[in-house]
Design a protein around this motif. Sequence first.
Motif, PDB file in Angstrom:
ATOM      1  N   PRO A 202      -1.653  -5.907  10.417  1.00 18.72           N
ATOM      2  CA  PRO A 202      -1.066  -4.642   8.934  1.00 18.72           C
ATOM      3  C   PRO A 202      -2.857  -5.301   8.528  1.00 18.72           C
ATOM      4  O   PRO A 202      -3.753  -5.699   8.711  1.00 18.72           O
ATOM      5  CB  PRO A 202      -0.062  -6.275   8.629  1.00 18.72           C
ATOM      6  N   HIS A 203      -2.069  -4.164   7.648  1.00 17.61           N
ATOM      7  CA  HIS A 203      -3.457  -4.150   6.228  1.00 17.61           C
ATOM      8  C   HIS A 203      -2.410  -4.452   4.970  1.00 17.61           C
ATOM      9  O   HIS A 203      -2.140  -4.085   4.797  1.00 17.61           O
ATOM     10  CB  HIS A 203      -3.943  -2.261   6.017  1.00 17.61           C
ATOM     11  N   TYR A 204      -3.305  -5.338   4.233  1.00 17.99           N
ATOM     12  CA  TYR A 204      -2.425  -5.644   2.960  1.00 17.99           C
ATOM     13  C   TYR A 204      -3.457  -5.162   1.520  1.00 17.99           C
ATOM     14  O   TYR A 204      -4.888  -4.809   1.582  1.00 17.99           O
ATOM     15  CB  TYR A 204      -2.991  -7.212   2.542  1.00 17.99           C
ATOM     16  N   ALA A 205      -2.214  -4.567   1.521  1.00 15.44           N
ATOM     17  CA  ALA A 205      -2.347  -3.678  -0.449  1.00 15.44           C
ATOM     18  C   ALA A 205      -3.770  -5.062  -1.099  1.00 15.44           C
ATOM     19  O   ALA A 205      -2.913  -6.678  -1.273  1.00 15.44           O
ATOM     20  CB  ALA A 205      -1.816  -3.668  -0.733  1.00 15.44           C
ATOM     21  N   VAL A 206      -4.687  -5.172  -2.056  1.00 13.55           N
ATOM     22  CA  VAL A 206      -5.779  -5.649  -2.613  1.00 13.55           C
ATOM     23  C   VAL A 206      -5.275  -5.551  -3.814  1.00 13.55           C
ATOM     24  O   VAL A 206      -5.160  -3.914  -4.686  1.00 13.55           O
ATOM     25  CB  VAL A 206      -7.220  -5.701  -2.089  1.00 13.55           C
ATOM     26  N   ASP A 207      -5.212  -6.704  -4.310  1.00 17.35           N
ATOM     27  CA  ASP A 207      -4.453  -6.245  -6.447  1.00 17.35           C
ATOM     28  C   ASP A 207      -5.873  -6.577  -6.760  1.00 17.35           C
ATOM     29  O   ASP A 207      -7.036  -7.595  -7.230  1.00 17.35           O
ATOM     30  CB  ASP A 207      -3.977  -7.887  -7.228  1.00 17.35           C
ATOM     31  N   ARG A 208      -6.479  -5.664  -7.212  1.00 18.43           N
ATOM     32  CA  ARG A 208      -8.194  -5.482  -7.490  1.00 18.43           C
ATOM     33  C   ARG A 208      -8.088  -6.245  -9.371  1.00 18.43           C
ATOM     34  O   ARG A 208      -8.964  -6.110  -9.663  1.00 18.43           O
ATOM     35  CB  ARG A 208      -8.390  -4.163  -7.882  1.00 18.43           C
TER      36      ARG A 208
ATOM     37  N   SER B 157      -7.628 -14.998  15.148  1.00 21.41           N
ATOM     38  CA  SER B 157      -6.656 -14.270  14.934  1.00 21.41           C
ATOM     39  C   SER B 157      -5.342 -14.563  15.491  1.00 21.41           C
ATOM     40  O   SER B 157      -5.598 -15.861  15.576  1.00 21.41           O
ATOM     41  CB  SER B 157      -6.712 -13.653  16.274  1.00 21.41           C
ATOM     42  N   GLY B 158      -4.483 -14.266  14.893  1.00 23.04           N
ATOM     43  CA  GLY B 158      -3.513 -14.874  14.452  1.00 23.04           C
ATOM     44  C   GLY B 158      -2.074 -15.213  13.111  1.00 23.04           C
ATOM     45  O   GLY B 158      -2.791 -14.451  12.498  1.00 23.04           O
ATOM     46  N   PHE B 159      -1.816 -15.905  12.913  1.00 20.06           N
ATOM     47  CA  PHE B 159      -0.420 -14.987  12.560  1.00 20.06           C
ATOM     48  C   PHE B 159      -0.794 -16.814  11.379  1.00 20.06           C
ATOM     49  O   PHE B 159      -0.851 -15.609   9.957  1.00 20.06           O
ATOM     50  CB  PHE B 159       1.089 -16.104  12.827  1.00 20.06           C
ATOM     51  N   ASP B 160      -1.598 -17.544  11.242  1.00 15.03           N
ATOM     52  CA  ASP B 160      -1.776 -18.456  10.314  1.00 15.03           C
ATOM     53  C   ASP B 160      -3.501 -17.667   9.551  1.00 15.03           C
ATOM     54  O   ASP B 160      -3.328 -17.387   8.437  1.00 15.03           O
ATOM     55  CB  ASP B 160      -3.061 -20.015  10.371  1.00 15.03           C
ATOM     56  N   ILE B 161      -4.307 -16.617  10.304  1.00 12.79           N
ATOM     57  CA  ILE B 161      -5.290 -16.004   9.992  1.00 12.79           C
ATOM     58  C   ILE B 161      -5.333 -15.284   9.005  1.00 12.79           C
ATOM     59  O   ILE B 161      -4.839 -14.730   7.999  1.00 12.79           O
ATOM     60  CB  ILE B 161      -6.299 -15.420  10.658  1.00 12.79           C
ATOM     61  N   GLU B 162      -3.619 -14.211   9.497  1.00 15.35           N
ATOM     62  CA  GLU B 162      -3.092 -13.355   8.590  1.00 15.35           C
ATOM     63  C   GLU B 162      -2.047 -13.822   6.831  1.00 15.35           C
ATOM     64  O   GLU B 162      -2.242 -12.961   6.165  1.00 15.35           O
ATOM     65  CB  GLU B 162      -2.307 -11.989   9.821  1.00 15.35           C
ATOM     66  N   ILE B 163      -1.768 -15.325   7.203  1.00 16.29           N
ATOM     67  CA  ILE B 163      -1.470 -15.426   6.025  1.00 16.29           C
ATOM     68  C   ILE B 163      -2.534 -15.236   4.960  1.00 16.29           C
ATOM     69  O   ILE B 163      -2.277 -14.967   3.904  1.00 16.29           O
ATOM     70  CB  ILE B 163      -0.735 -17.114   6.675  1.00 16.29           C
ATOM     71  N   ALA B 164      -3.611 -15.888   5.440  1.00 14.47           N
ATOM     72  CA  ALA B 164      -4.796 -16.013   4.788  1.00 14.47           C
ATOM     73  C   ALA B 164      -5.526 -15.135   4.152  1.00 14.47           C
ATOM     74  O   ALA B 164      -5.813 -14.836   2.868  1.00 14.47           O
ATOM     75  CB  ALA B 164      -5.872 -16.465   5.411  1.00 14.47           C
ATOM     76  N   LYS B 165      -5.449 -13.577   5.573  1.00 14.73           N
ATOM     77  CA  LYS B 165      -6.049 -12.510   4.595  1.00 14.73           C
ATOM     78  C   LYS B 165      -4.841 -11.950   3.804  1.00 14.73           C
ATOM     79  O   LYS B 165      -5.488 -11.194   2.878  1.00 14.73           O
ATOM     80  CB  LYS B 165      -6.239 -11.641   5.574  1.00 14.73           C
ATOM     81  N   MET B 166      -3.227 -12.326   3.819  1.00 14.41           N
ATOM     82  CA  MET B 166      -2.471 -11.662   2.874  1.00 14.41           C
ATOM     83  C   MET B 166      -1.984 -12.139   1.200  1.00 14.41           C
ATOM     84  O   MET B 166      -2.322 -11.247   0.621  1.00 14.41           O
ATOM     85  CB  MET B 166      -1.242 -11.240   3.631  1.00 14.41           C
ATOM     86  N   LEU B 167      -3.218 -13.142   1.799  1.00 13.99           N
ATOM     87  CA  LEU B 167      -2.955 -14.208   0.763  1.00 13.99           C
ATOM     88  C   LEU B 167      -3.874 -14.206  -0.542  1.00 13.99           C
ATOM     89  O   LEU B 167      -4.120 -14.058  -1.735  1.00 13.99           O
ATOM     90  CB  LEU B 167      -2.990 -15.768   0.523  1.00 13.99           C
ATOM     91  N   SER B 168      -5.111 -13.817   0.798  1.00  7.26           N
ATOM     92  CA  SER B 168      -6.468 -13.917  -0.549  1.00  7.26           C
ATOM     93  C   SER B 168      -6.156 -12.001  -1.084  1.00  7.26           C
ATOM     94  O   SER B 168      -7.054 -11.889  -1.981  1.00  7.26           O
ATOM     95  CB  SER B 168      -7.652 -14.000   1.010  1.00  7.26           C
ATOM     96  N   ALA B 169      -6.033 -10.731  -0.602  1.00  5.17           N
ATOM     97  CA  ALA B 169      -6.024  -9.876  -0.614  1.00  5.17           C
ATOM     98  C   ALA B 169      -5.256  -9.707  -2.130  1.00  5.17           C
ATOM     99  O   ALA B 169      -5.310  -9.225  -2.787  1.00  5.17           O
ATOM    100  CB  ALA B 169      -5.255  -8.536   0.111  1.00  5.17           C
ATOM    101  N   SER B 170      -4.311 -10.888  -2.160  1.00  9.81           N
ATOM    102  CA  SER B 170      -2.923 -11.290  -3.463  1.00  9.81           C
ATOM    103  C   SER B 170      -4.399 -11.662  -4.902  1.00  9.81           C
ATOM    104  O   SER B 170      -3.577 -11.542  -6.240  1.00  9.81           O
ATOM    105  CB  SER B 170      -2.534 -11.801  -3.176  1.00  9.81           C
ATOM    106  N   LEU B 171      -4.960 -12.250  -3.908  1.00  2.88           N
ATOM    107  CA  LEU B 171      -5.831 -13.047  -4.883  1.00  2.88           C
ATOM    108  C   LEU B 171      -7.273 -12.551  -5.315  1.00  2.88           C
ATOM    109  O   LEU B 171      -8.408 -12.645  -5.878  1.00  2.88           O
ATOM    110  CB  LEU B 171      -6.016 -14.706  -4.795  1.00  2.88           C
ATOM    111  N   GLY B 172      -7.264 -11.234  -5.212  1.00  4.41           N
ATOM    112  CA  GLY B 172      -8.385  -9.823  -5.985  1.00  4.41           C
ATOM    113  C   GLY B 172      -9.490 -10.058  -4.549  1.00  4.41           C
ATOM    114  O   GLY B 172     -10.062  -9.459  -4.851  1.00  4.41           O
ATOM    115  N   PHE B 173      -9.156 -10.338  -3.129  1.00  8.62           N
ATOM    116  CA  PHE B 173      -9.898 -10.220  -2.176  1.00  8.62           C
ATOM    117  C   PHE B 173      -9.173  -9.939  -0.945  1.00  8.62           C
ATOM    118  O   PHE B 173      -8.602  -9.859  -0.135  1.00  8.62           O
ATOM    119  CB  PHE B 173     -10.933 -11.858  -1.496  1.00  8.62           C
TER     120      PHE B 173
END
Length: 313
Positions: free
Chosen positions: A49-55, A96-112
């Motif tokens: 998936p691709h995660y929307a970033v909160d700019r 790669s993996g589920f934990d890696i995706e969790i980190a990516k989506m949460l980072s996107a929510s926090l502006g990264f």
Amino acid sequence: MSRDTRAPRARLLPVLSVLLALLALLAPLAACGKDGSPPAKGPAPEQLPHYAVDRTFTLPASPTWKRAKKRGHFVVGAKEDQPYLGEKDPATGVYSGFDIEIAKMLSASLGFPGDSVRFRTIASANRETALQNGQIDYYVGTYTINANRKKLVGFAGPYYMAGQSLLVRKDTDDIHGPQDLAGKRVCSAAGSTPYQRIKDDYPKAVLVAYDTYSVCVDNLLTYQVDAVTTDDAILIGYAAKAPDELKVVGRPFSKEPYGIGVPHGDNALRFALDDALAAREKNGDWKRAYNATLGLSGVPAPQPPLIDRYPAS
């Protein structure tokens, strides 16, 4: 006479040289087989998936977030040897993996942006130290939330509920659960909750500890240990990579809520991660991440556990 016998031998020398060279090239391939960890098999990058970033996101109350903002990315601790959860490609260095995706989506929510995250492999025994020393900003790597760890670090989540189980060879027929471990060599990661549980609750087992579960699986495949124990999510991944050689047995005999480890006292970051996780579960990103990673093992996505937004300490 002698000249005729030497000539064929001379003609054979180049042929023999070529054959020997081919054998030398093929020898490493023949040596592979069942030795070592199961072959790599994981999520396809184009299917993630691709995660929307909160700019517009900002979190000045968090010293960890401010440091990340200054450098332009989060540094996230992770595992590198857990199939479908946290795995590092030795050729490319990509995690790669589920934990890696969790980190990516949460980072996107926090502006990264998710692809800006820098992952760093941290062994189980070193997680608290890495967070305390500022080596990483937060940690996502099958990190069980418990009371003792809360004294040292903070936890957002949980984002997944696992349970301790056992991985054995496919030809094993005398281990069906932890009650069968007396006298058996059982491998787990040093400093992990599963290791401690076997030590406390099943003292007749012969415990073997390494920094990584991949070494435990190597030892299982080569008959040096009888079982590997950790959370079922991790073991399911290993069994899925080598279904003809490995199997998970029995029912889970614990509850392991996976949390996101943060520096102790950075409650602003912890609560922001809780908010981000709740939003990503609601909009379907959590399930999409699961289906693209851990779901490849054949186990359908469970219901995410309730987030434990415990008071600031």
